[in-house]
Scaffold this active site. Structure first.
Site, short mmCIF file in Angstrom:
data_model
loop_
_atom_site.label_atom_id
_atom_site.label_comp_id
_atom_site.label_asym_id
_atom_site.label_seq_id
_atom_site.Cartn_x
_atom_site.Cartn_y
_atom_site.Cartn_z
N VAL A 73 5.37 -5.13 -8.43
CA VAL A 73 4.28 -4.32 -7.88
C VAL A 73 4.62 -3.92 -6.45
CG1 VAL A 73 1.84 -4.37 -7.20
CG2 VAL A 73 2.57 -5.44 -9.34
N CYS A 74 4.34 -2.66 -6.14
CA CYS A 74 4.60 -2.14 -4.80
C CYS A 74 3.28 -1.61 -4.22
CB CYS A 74 5.64 -1.03 -4.86
SG CYS A 74 6.02 -0.31 -3.24
N ILE A 75 2.61 -2.46 -3.45
CA ILE A 75 1.43 -2.04 -2.70
C ILE A 75 1.57 -2.56 -1.27
CG2 ILE A 75 -0.19 -1.76 -4.62
CD1 ILE A 75 -1.24 -4.56 -4.11
N ASN A 128 3.09 2.81 -9.07
CA ASN A 128 3.30 1.78 -8.05
C ASN A 128 3.87 0.48 -8.60
OD1 ASN A 128 0.32 3.22 -7.21
ND2 ASN A 128 2.11 3.53 -5.91
N HIS A 177 3.82 -5.95 1.35
CA HIS A 177 4.99 -5.69 2.19
C HIS A 177 4.93 -6.61 3.40
CE1 HIS A 177 5.08 -1.40 0.35
NE2 HIS A 177 5.60 -2.30 -0.45
#
Length: 170
Positions: free
Chosen positions: A92-94, A85, A98
């Site tokens: 960081v992609c959580i 992730n 978003h």
């Protein structure tokens, strides 16, 4: 503290910084990258116990938009990070990072995405939780996700190297 005119975002961030200084939270430390900019934070995350990241000290930068808390910050590791992730550039992609509202791709519920009630503390604790349990269903780093699923030993070796490297950087 900040030289820019006081805005809702800068006042809120100043309050959150003051609260974290008064009441530190286990697992991370946070401060400003430069004293004059309340919108750029330096964060050190301690690898969570009983995870592959245990013992590591991972640095990241949180960049807040001028309309915070209406929109989320970005979080980017500046330490090497091998995780499904985390994009190869460290971003960081959580879900909670978003933008608010419906997911244009239909993967996330609006309730899983950014909400203005999140604080620096809740964001960093979510990143720590991400380290504890990677989500390989919608990876930011496809290679790391593939390795996490198909070659766990190799994944563990790469993370172990990142942990050792982070310790040497202290």
């Amino acid at each position: 503290m900040a030289t820019q005119p006081a805005s809702q975002a800068s006042l809120l961030l100043q309050k959150q910084l003051k609260d974290l200084c008064k009441h530190p939270v286990d697992g991370f430390s946070a401060g400003l990258v430069v004293e004059e900019n309340i919108f750029e934070w330096s964060v050190t995350i301690i690898g969570p116990p009983d995870t592959l990241y245990e013992g590591g000290f991972f640095n990241a930068v949180m960049s807040f938009p001028e309309d915070y808390p209406n929109n989320p910050p970005t979080v980017r590791f500046t330490s090497e990070m091998w995780h499904p992730n985390v994009y190869p550039d460290g971003k960081v992609c959580i879900s909670i990072l978003h933008p608010p509202g419906d997911d244009p791709n239909g993967y996330e519920l609006a309730t899983e995405r950014w909400n203005p009630v999140h604080t620096v503390e809740s964001i960093v604790l979510s990143v720590i939780s991400m380290l504890s349990s990677p989500n390989d269903e919608s990876p930011a780093n496809v290679e790391a996700a593939k390795e996490w699923r198909d070659n766990r030993d190799e994944f563990k070796k790469k993370v172990g190297r990142n942990v050792r490297k982070s310790q040497e950087m202290l």
